[in-house]
Enzyme design. Structure first.
Site, short mmCIF file in Angstrom:
data_model
loop_
_atom_site.label_atom_id
_atom_site.label_comp_id
_atom_site.label_asym_id
_atom_site.label_seq_id
_atom_site.Cartn_x
_atom_site.Cartn_y
_atom_site.Cartn_z
N ASN A 7 17.90 15.41 -27.16
CA ASN A 7 18.05 14.94 -28.54
C ASN A 7 19.43 15.40 -29.03
O ASN A 7 19.60 16.56 -29.39
CB ASN A 7 16.92 15.55 -29.39
CG ASN A 7 16.96 15.11 -30.84
OD1 ASN A 7 17.87 14.40 -31.26
ND2 ASN A 7 15.99 15.55 -31.61
N ARG A 90 16.24 10.74 -27.31
CA ARG A 90 15.95 10.29 -28.67
C ARG A 90 17.18 9.56 -29.18
O ARG A 90 18.29 10.12 -29.14
CB ARG A 90 15.65 11.50 -29.56
CG ARG A 90 15.34 11.08 -30.97
CD ARG A 90 14.94 12.24 -31.82
NE ARG A 90 14.62 11.77 -33.16
CZ ARG A 90 14.31 12.56 -34.16
NH1 ARG A 90 14.28 13.86 -33.98
NH2 ARG A 90 14.03 12.07 -35.33
N HIS A 179 12.20 8.31 -38.34
CA HIS A 179 11.08 9.17 -37.92
C HIS A 179 10.01 8.36 -37.20
O HIS A 179 8.84 8.74 -37.18
CB HIS A 179 10.40 9.86 -39.12
CG HIS A 179 11.23 10.86 -39.85
ND1 HIS A 179 11.22 10.93 -41.22
CD2 HIS A 179 12.06 11.83 -39.42
CE1 HIS A 179 12.02 11.92 -41.61
NE2 HIS A 179 12.55 12.47 -40.53
N ARG A 240 18.53 15.40 -49.78
CA ARG A 240 18.81 13.97 -50.06
C ARG A 240 18.09 13.52 -51.33
O ARG A 240 16.94 13.91 -51.57
CB ARG A 240 18.32 13.10 -48.89
CG ARG A 240 19.19 13.26 -47.67
CD ARG A 240 18.66 12.43 -46.51
NE ARG A 240 18.70 13.22 -45.30
CZ ARG A 240 17.96 12.99 -44.22
NH1 ARG A 240 17.12 11.98 -44.18
NH2 ARG A 240 18.07 13.78 -43.17
N GLU A 384 7.51 15.26 -31.44
CA GLU A 384 8.37 14.14 -31.04
C GLU A 384 8.75 14.22 -29.57
O GLU A 384 8.82 13.20 -28.89
CB GLU A 384 9.61 14.09 -31.94
CG GLU A 384 9.23 13.53 -33.31
CD GLU A 384 10.24 13.79 -34.42
OE1 GLU A 384 10.59 14.97 -34.63
OE2 GLU A 384 10.68 12.84 -35.06
#
Ligand code: ADP
Length: 397
Positions: A7, A90, A179, A240, A384
């Site tokens: 990743n 990923r 996601h 964010r 994940e």
């Protein structure tokens, strides 16, 4: 099979080596400060964490160091790299062309390249990881698992913005969602865990971490999600802003003499609960502590976060004309009983009732709704890397 999961970020890289038969992690870690100086963190299963400082000018040197650590005579977990059967990467953005994971060939690389515009921070880094693995382990299959792929089943009414159509035609401006690997994994686990009928189920997944998003999953397929063209849309997050009136950007630019890209940096890195608490923290552990000490800004930020989660959950109940189960996952979803409780308080109209004792749990798969709750609510930890490993094995077997 031994599957190496990679990743890549712009200056860091996380990795895990997983045995597909036992689904056990054999070793894991990360490379930090790639292109700056370089640090490798390596931990074999059941062993001590090792930290090595060494120059890593590019992702290739970083991955070479990971491979050296994996076959190191003392602390390695393999005799040679021949024991790596496949690599799973990923990848952030696959645009509208990629709807599922795929074995990487030139056509797939071309799509990832094309999507660099849409994922300027991640896609170039993901490509660097792919090129490095192709170079260092020639002949081994590489698989790309995309953050956007799971959301490609959204209908037009969910993914189109109310903008002039030409921007969709010219620049592919639309909602993509992120996601996806987590939403896919957690929705499937939720269906299994709660014994729902996969072909006749309505599940809402709340992935609440530093970045946070919600998805509506009907009969196992995503029908809506809260992130958009970029991961900035939707919930109020750690740093964010999530949804705001787009006119705010011009207004602040004019008042503070800022450019649009400076504003976007503020919306991505200085906003969310961090901005709402005047920079106190983006971490919910700090916010809960500050709230307990009487800090009103922290209490308000937590309220704003939970309220927004509940509003999006409510909109997805409308989108699916009902819901069978709501799942909480990721750092906050798995570890913050207070946040789950506050979100669920808003869902009383659905007949949702939380069992306080069951909700007092961290990091474990557990049903937290009361026995007489009209809807099931569960904590379902995401994984994940495990999901990427399973996708990789399914494609290269
Ligand atoms: P990401 O992968 O997006 O970086 P994670 O899913 O790892 O994020 O979530 C990290 C966040 O989870 C932390 O910033 C923190 O806010 C939250 N978190 C982790 N543990 C706890 C806890 N015990 N209580 C409250 N929040 C927690």
């Amino acid at each position: 099979m031994n599957v190496l999961i990679i990743n890549c970020g712009s200056s860091s890289l996380k990795y895990q080596l997983i045995d597909s038969e036992t689904e056990q992690v054999q070793a894991k870690g990360l490379c930090e400060r790639i292109g700056i100086d370089g640090r490798l963190i390596y931990q074999p299963a059941g062993g001590e964490k090792e930290v090595t400082e060494a120059p890593m000018p590019t992702h290739t040197e970083a991955i070479q160091m990971v491979l050296d650590a994996l076959v190191n005579a003392k602390t390695g977990v393999m005799k040679s790299l021949d024991e790596v059967d496949a690599i799973g990467h990923r990848v952030l953005h696959g645009g509208a062309k990629i709807t599922e994971s795929c074995v990487i060939d030139q056509a797939v690389v071309d799509v990832i390249e094309e999507c660099c515009d849409l994922g300027p921070l991640h896609n170039p880094a993901n490509l660097k990881g792919i090129y490095a693995c192709q170079k260092l382990m020639p002949g081994k299959p590489n698989v790309a698992v995309f953050d956007t792929a799971f959301h490609q089943t959204m209908p037009t009414k969910a993914f189109m913005y109310g903008l002039p159509y030409e921007y969709y035609e010219k620049y592919h401006i639309r909602k993509y969602g992120f996601h996806g690997t987590s939403h896919s994994f957690v929705s499937k686990e939720t269906i299994k865990f709660l014994g729902l009928d996969a072909d006749n189920s309505k599940v809402i997944v709340c992935h609440l971490g530093n970045g946070a998003s919600i998805s509506a999953v009907k009969n196992g397929k995503c029908v809506d999600t809260s992130m958009g063209l970029t991961p900035l849309e939707g919930l109020v997050m750690g740093t964010r802003s999530g949804d705001i009136d787009p006119a705010v950007v011009e207004y602040i630019c004019n008042k503070e003499n800022k450019t649009v890209s400076e504003m976007l940096n503020i919306l991505n890195k200085k906003s969310g609960v961090f901005g709402l608490t005047k920079g106190l923290s983006s971490d919910f552990r700090d916010l809960e502590e500050a709230m307990a000490d009487g800090n009103q800004l922290a209490a308000d930020a937590i309220d704003i976060f939970c309220y927004r989660v509940a509003k999006i959950v409510g909109s997805y109940v409308a989108a699916m004309n009902g819901v069978d189960a709501i799942a909480f996952t990721a750092g906050i979803g798995e570890n913050a009983p207070l946040i789950r409780e506050k979100v669920c308080e808003y869902l009383g109209y659905l007949g949702v009732k939380i069992d306080a004792a069951k909700n007092n749990s961290r990091g474990k798969e557990v049903v937290i709704s009361a026995d007489d709750s009209a809807k099931k609510v569960a904590v379902v930890p995401t994984n994940e890397e495990l999901a990427i490993m399973r996708e990789t094995v399914a494609l290269v077997k």
